[in-house]
Each structure stands twice: as structure tokens, then as C-alpha cells.
Design a protein around this motif. Structure first.
Motif, PDB file in Angstrom:
ATOM      1  N   ALA A   4       0.811  -1.222   0.000  1.00 36.21           N
ATOM      2  CA  ALA A   4       0.000   0.000   0.000  1.00 36.21           C
ATOM      3  C   ALA A   4       0.839   1.265   0.000  1.00 36.21           C
ATOM      4  O   ALA A   4       0.293   2.374  -0.031  1.00 36.21           O
ATOM      5  CB  ALA A   4      -0.930   0.005   1.213  1.00 36.21           C
ATOM      6  N   GLY A   5       2.162   1.135   0.062  1.00 36.49           N
ATOM      7  CA  GLY A   5       3.024   2.311   0.035  1.00 36.49           C
ATOM      8  C   GLY A   5       3.452   2.817   1.395  1.00 36.49           C
ATOM      9  O   GLY A   5       3.996   3.926   1.501  1.00 36.49           O
ATOM     10  N   VAL A   6       3.236   2.022   2.442  1.00 39.69           N
ATOM     11  CA  VAL A   6       3.738   2.408   3.766  1.00 39.69           C
ATOM     12  C   VAL A   6       5.264   2.398   3.724  1.00 39.69           C
ATOM     13  O   VAL A   6       5.874   1.431   3.273  1.00 39.69           O
ATOM     14  CB  VAL A   6       3.219   1.447   4.849  1.00 39.69           C
ATOM     15  CG1 VAL A   6       3.894   1.713   6.194  1.00 39.69           C
ATOM     16  CG2 VAL A   6       1.702   1.576   4.974  1.00 39.69           C
ATOM     17  N   THR A   7       5.866   3.478   4.179  1.00 40.96           N
ATOM     18  CA  THR A   7       7.322   3.605   4.113  1.00 40.96           C
ATOM     19  C   THR A   7       8.008   3.243   5.426  1.00 40.96           C
ATOM     20  O   THR A   7       9.173   2.856   5.430  1.00 40.96           O
ATOM     21  CB  THR A   7       7.728   5.037   3.717  1.00 40.96           C
ATOM     22  OG1 THR A   7       7.125   5.962   4.642  1.00 40.96           O
ATOM     23  CG2 THR A   7       7.265   5.360   2.304  1.00 40.96           C
ATOM     24  N   HIS A   8       7.286   3.379   6.550  1.00 32.40           N
ATOM     25  CA  HIS A   8       7.891   3.127   7.854  1.00 32.40           C
ATOM     26  C   HIS A   8       6.862   2.461   8.777  1.00 32.40           C
ATOM     27  O   HIS A   8       5.735   2.970   8.921  1.00 32.40           O
ATOM     28  CB  HIS A   8       8.334   4.426   8.529  1.00 32.40           C
ATOM     29  CG  HIS A   8       9.356   5.212   7.767  1.00 32.40           C
ATOM     30  ND1 HIS A   8       9.059   5.914   6.617  1.00 32.40           N
ATOM     31  CD2 HIS A   8      10.682   5.410   8.002  1.00 32.40           C
ATOM     32  CE1 HIS A   8      10.148   6.508   6.169  1.00 32.40           C
ATOM     33  NE2 HIS A   8      11.141   6.213   6.993  1.00 32.40           N
ATOM     34  N   ALA A   9       7.239   1.368   9.399  1.00 29.83           N
ATOM     35  CA  ALA A   9       6.465   0.770  10.487  1.00 29.83           C
ATOM     36  C   ALA A   9       7.167   1.109  11.792  1.00 29.83           C
ATOM     37  O   ALA A   9       8.393   0.981  11.895  1.00 29.83           O
ATOM     38  CB  ALA A   9       6.370  -0.742  10.319  1.00 29.83           C
ATOM     39  N   ILE A  10       6.399   1.572  12.772  1.00 34.04           N
ATOM     40  CA  ILE A  10       6.973   2.053  14.030  1.00 34.04           C
ATOM     41  C   ILE A  10       6.508   1.143  15.165  1.00 34.04           C
ATOM     42  O   ILE A  10       5.309   0.964  15.382  1.00 34.04           O
ATOM     43  CB  ILE A  10       6.537   3.500  14.321  1.00 34.04           C
ATOM     44  CG1 ILE A  10       6.790   4.408  13.109  1.00 34.04           C
ATOM     45  CG2 ILE A  10       7.243   4.033  15.552  1.00 34.04           C
ATOM     46  CD1 ILE A  10       6.204   5.796  13.260  1.00 34.04           C
ATOM     47  N   TRP A  11       7.459   0.614  15.925  1.00 35.21           N
ATOM     48  CA  TRP A  11       7.181  -0.336  17.008  1.00 35.21           C
ATOM     49  C   TRP A  11       7.517   0.313  18.342  1.00 35.21           C
ATOM     50  O   TRP A  11       8.523   1.000  18.475  1.00 35.21           O
ATOM     51  CB  TRP A  11       7.994  -1.612  16.803  1.00 35.21           C
ATOM     52  CG  TRP A  11       7.792  -2.180  15.424  1.00 35.21           C
ATOM     53  CD1 TRP A  11       8.524  -1.914  14.307  1.00 35.21           C
ATOM     54  CD2 TRP A  11       6.744  -3.051  15.015  1.00 35.21           C
ATOM     55  NE1 TRP A  11       8.003  -2.584  13.218  1.00 35.21           N
ATOM     56  CE2 TRP A  11       6.912  -3.286  13.621  1.00 35.21           C
ATOM     57  CE3 TRP A  11       5.683  -3.676  15.674  1.00 35.21           C
ATOM     58  CZ2 TRP A  11       6.056  -4.108  12.892  1.00 35.21           C
ATOM     59  CZ3 TRP A  11       4.834  -4.500  14.951  1.00 35.21           C
ATOM     60  CH2 TRP A  11       5.024  -4.711  13.583  1.00 35.21           C
ATOM     61  N   GLY A  12       6.673   0.083  19.336  1.00 32.86           N
ATOM     62  CA  GLY A  12       6.827   0.732  20.629  1.00 32.86           C
ATOM     63  C   GLY A  12       7.757   0.001  21.573  1.00 32.86           C
ATOM     64  O   GLY A  12       7.975  -1.210  21.462  1.00 32.86           O
ATOM     65  N   LEU A  13       8.313   0.769  22.522  1.00 31.74           N
ATOM     66  CA  LEU A  13       9.186   0.241  23.559  1.00 31.74           C
ATOM     67  C   LEU A  13       8.605   0.562  24.934  1.00 31.74           C
ATOM     68  O   LEU A  13       8.033   1.639  25.128  1.00 31.74           O
ATOM     69  CB  LEU A  13      10.574   0.885  23.484  1.00 31.74           C
ATOM     70  CG  LEU A  13      11.570   0.410  22.439  1.00 31.74           C
ATOM     71  CD1 LEU A  13      12.861   1.193  22.598  1.00 31.74           C
ATOM     72  CD2 LEU A  13      11.809  -1.076  22.562  1.00 31.74           C
ATOM     73  N   PRO A  14       8.782  -0.322  25.905  1.00 33.97           N
ATOM     74  CA  PRO A  14       8.407   0.010  27.276  1.00 33.97           C
ATOM     75  C   PRO A  14       9.502   0.840  27.948  1.00 33.97           C
ATOM     76  O   PRO A  14      10.665   0.787  27.541  1.00 33.97           O
ATOM     77  CB  PRO A  14       8.297  -1.365  27.942  1.00 33.97           C
ATOM     78  CG  PRO A  14       9.307  -2.194  27.199  1.00 33.97           C
ATOM     79  CD  PRO A  14       9.295  -1.692  25.768  1.00 33.97           C
ATOM     80  N   ASP A  15       9.126   1.612  28.957  1.00 28.24           N
ATOM     81  CA  ASP A  15      10.138   2.376  29.694  1.00 28.24           C
ATOM     82  C   ASP A  15      10.625   1.532  30.876  1.00 28.24           C
ATOM     83  O   ASP A  15      10.470   1.873  32.037  1.00 28.24           O
ATOM     84  CB  ASP A  15       9.611   3.736  30.150  1.00 28.24           C
ATOM     85  CG  ASP A  15       8.376   3.627  31.036  1.00 28.24           C
ATOM     86  OD1 ASP A  15       7.705   2.575  30.993  1.00 28.24           O
ATOM     87  OD2 ASP A  15       8.091   4.589  31.767  1.00 28.24           O
ATOM     88  N   ARG A  16      11.255   0.413  30.532  1.00 26.36           N
ATOM     89  CA  ARG A  16      11.784  -0.506  31.541  1.00 26.36           C
ATOM     90  C   ARG A  16      13.298  -0.346  31.647  1.00 26.36           C
ATOM     91  O   ARG A  16      13.878   0.556  31.068  1.00 26.36           O
ATOM     92  CB  ARG A  16      11.381  -1.934  31.190  1.00 26.36           C
ATOM     93  CG  ARG A  16       9.870  -2.166  31.249  1.00 26.36           C
ATOM     94  CD  ARG A  16       9.492  -3.565  30.849  1.00 26.36           C
ATOM     95  NE  ARG A  16       8.037  -3.726  30.841  1.00 26.36           N
ATOM     96  CZ  ARG A  16       7.397  -4.713  30.234  1.00 26.36           C
ATOM     97  NH1 ARG A  16       8.091  -5.650  29.577  1.00 26.36           N
ATOM     98  NH2 ARG A  16       6.077  -4.784  30.274  1.00 26.36           N
ATOM     99  N   SER A  17      13.925  -1.236  32.353  1.00 24.82           N
ATOM    100  CA  SER A  17      15.361  -1.140  32.549  1.00 24.82           C
ATOM    101  C   SER A  17      16.090  -1.323  31.225  1.00 24.82           C
ATOM    102  O   SER A  17      15.564  -1.905  30.269  1.00 24.82           O
ATOM    103  CB  SER A  17      15.831  -2.204  33.537  1.00 24.82           C
ATOM    104  OG  SER A  17      15.763  -3.495  32.933  1.00 24.82           O
ATOM    105  N   GLU A  18      17.323  -0.842  31.197  1.00 21.47           N
ATOM    106  CA  GLU A  18      18.095  -0.926  29.961  1.00 21.47           C
ATOM    107  C   GLU A  18      18.287  -2.367  29.509  1.00 21.47           C
ATOM    108  O   GLU A  18      18.125  -2.678  28.321  1.00 21.47           O
ATOM    109  CB  GLU A  18      19.456  -0.250  30.154  1.00 21.47           C
ATOM    110  CG  GLU A  18      20.302  -0.254  28.894  1.00 21.47           C
ATOM    111  CD  GLU A  18      21.551   0.584  29.029  1.00 21.47           C
ATOM    112  OE1 GLU A  18      22.495   0.363  28.231  1.00 21.47           O
ATOM    113  OE2 GLU A  18      21.596   1.461  29.909  1.00 21.47           O
TER     114      GLU A  18
END
Length: 285
Positions: A251-265
């Protein structure tokens, strides 16, 4: 289609610098952070996800400054793009913000993407003197004014909400053109705004029918006489699904963005490595 990571930054958990460094090593192409300058305790604006004044996450009140966060990430990375998902330019002086963005682009070697929102929290906007019914106009003028400062040796702009005479403003961004991607719900008004004034669209987490909306955006893009194709950044809210990813790519999507939790490194670094492996990304040394 490229894959990026968004960290809902806060004053706890992994730092933006550590998250960006790990994302780059795991093979992700872009690192995104959000923005809220503050959250008024008493608000009339409903959160688009909850439908009322409640917030789905206490990090809304704890977000770090996006430009300081990205600057810290720039110092420990070399290739990953540095982006906002999303920043709120109308809550800043546009001349000063143009300098901030240009400086980050200059120091990072041309890696900045400005993801911008109109601002759902109209109470927050009001504290910055932005009239809610005019926030789309304010953002359009700010983007135009910043682009003048980024690209013209003697820049000037004359609008309703921002105006300045011929001025010198350096450094200029390394990029000839800093991409501006607007994060907002899909619709004819939004797509017409993007086709006129931006370089692409970023979905909200609630977005349905990404493929159909991508087609409508391209129609608006063509109707506005724009060449090429808009960037489309999709906030992914579920685990990677090969069929869905293939449909987005088609469909022409250029970027998929995945989330991160604010947990320990340690937890986040391990999560990034697993996610990169699921997506078939090539780790970097």
C-alpha cells in the motif's frame, strides 16, 4: 518498508540515548520520541483514546523534552534517524525551534525527521496562547517559517501568527529538506493539509484500514499537484504479522513504528534484539 522504534520517554526506565543506541545495533532505521510540555490537571479536552479527561498512561505527564532527548541519542549513534512521534511545534517560538532542529540536523549529520501534531490537548495549547480552532493554520505557518529559515540565506516570513523580516539564521540543516510528517487521524481535511504543507502522514494508534487510507492520501497528494509519493509512517500496535506487513508495504507504507516500554536498559535491549530478529533486520556492529 523501513522499521523504526518509538520510546515514550519519561524520567524512569531506559534513557533515550541507550534506547537509540540499542535500536541502531538491532537494525532499526529510525528512533522516535513524543512531546508534551505539560499536562494541565483540569482539562476540557478529551484524550482521543479514552474519550474523556482520563489519560491512558501516566507518561503523558512525565515526557522528556524531545530535542534534548534526541540530541543525547545523536551523540551515541551514527546512522539511525532521529524523529518525533509527535512533536508539537505550535507550543514553541518557531524561530527558536527552527534553530534547534537545524542544529540537531547539523550535529547529527542530517538525520532529523520532524513528526508534528496539531495537538489534541487543547488546554495544553491554550497555555501556550494557541487558539484551538486555528491550530492547523498556526502549524502551517510555523512549518513554512521554519522552512524559510532552514533554506534561505536571508529568510523572511509574513503570516498571521509568525512574522519576521530578512534575517540570517545558521546553521542550515545538512539535509536539503528536513522531512515533515504529520501525525493525525485520517480524513479529507488532514490529507488535504498534508498534501499542501507536509511530506507525509503518521497514523495514530487507533487507525483502521491503513491500506485504504494510504490510497486516499495518494489521491489528495496527486490532486494537490505533488510529485513522487508521500511518506507513510504507521504506528504498529500488535506483534509483527507477515501478512499485515506485506499489505502495508504493497500500500506504500514507508515506515512501520514499534513501541518500547520504559523498563530497565537490560530488558529493553533484549526486547529490541528479539523484535529485530522477528522482523528479519540485520544487526549492526
Amino acid at each position: 518498508m523501513e522499521h523504526g522504534i518509538v520510546l515514550f520517554t519519561s524520567d524512569r526506565g531506559i534513557t533515550p540515548a541507550a534506547a537509540a543506541r540499542a535500536a541502531e545495533r538491532a537494525g532499526f532505521s529510525t528512533f522516535y520520541v513524543p512531546e508534551h510540555t505539560h499536562i494541565p490537571v483540569r482539562r476540557e479536552a478529551a484524550h482521543p483514546g479514552t474519550g474523556d479527561a482520563s489519560l491512558p498512561d501516566d507518561r503523558y505527564a512525565r515526557t522528556l523534552d524531545p530535542w534534548v532527548a534526541l540530541a543525547s541519542a545523536a551523540t551515541v549513534t551514527s546512522t539511525i534517524r532521529l524523529a518525533t512521534a509527535v512533536a508539537l511545534p505550535v507550543e514553541h517560538d518557531p524561530i527558536t525551534l527552527a534553530k534547534t532542529v537545524a542544529t540537531l540536523d547539523h550535529l547529527s549529520g542530517g538525520r532529523v525527521t520532524l513528526g508534528a501534531g496539531f495537538g489534541w490537548n487543547t488546554d495544553e495549547l491554550a497555555d501556550h496562547g494557541v487558539p484551538a480552532p486555528r491550530r492547523r493554520t498556526v502549524l502551517r505557518e510555523y512549518v513554512e517559517a521554519m522552512r524559510a529559515l532552514w533554506t534561505q540565506d536571508e529568510a523572511s516570513y509574513d503570516g498571521e501568527f509568525v512574522s519576521f523580516g530578512a534575517s540570517w539564521a545558521f546553521p542550515k540543516p545538512v539535509q536539503a529538506y528536513v522531512p515533515v510528517v504529520v501525525g493525525a487521524d485520517a480524513g479529507p481535511k488532514t490529507f488535504a493539509w498534508i498534501a499542501r504543507s507536509a511530506d507525509g502522514w503518521m497514523t495514530t494508534p487507533r487507525q483502521q484500514d491503513v491500506e485504504g487510507q494510504a490510497g486516499r492520501l495518494r489521491d489528495a497528494w496527486g490532486a494537490a499537484g505533488r510529485g513522487g509519493a508521500p511518506e507513510i509512517h504507521v504506528l504498529a500496535t500488535s506483534r509483527p504479522d507477515p501478512a499485515r506487513l506485506a499489505a502495508w508495504d504493497a500500500a506504500g507504507v514507508t515506515h512501520a513504528i514499534w513501541g518500547l516500554p520504559d523498563r530497565s536498559e537490560d530488558e529493553v535491549v533484549a526486547s529490541l534484539a528479539r523484535q529485530g530478529e522477528r522482523l528479519g533486520l540485520v544487526p549492526r556492529d
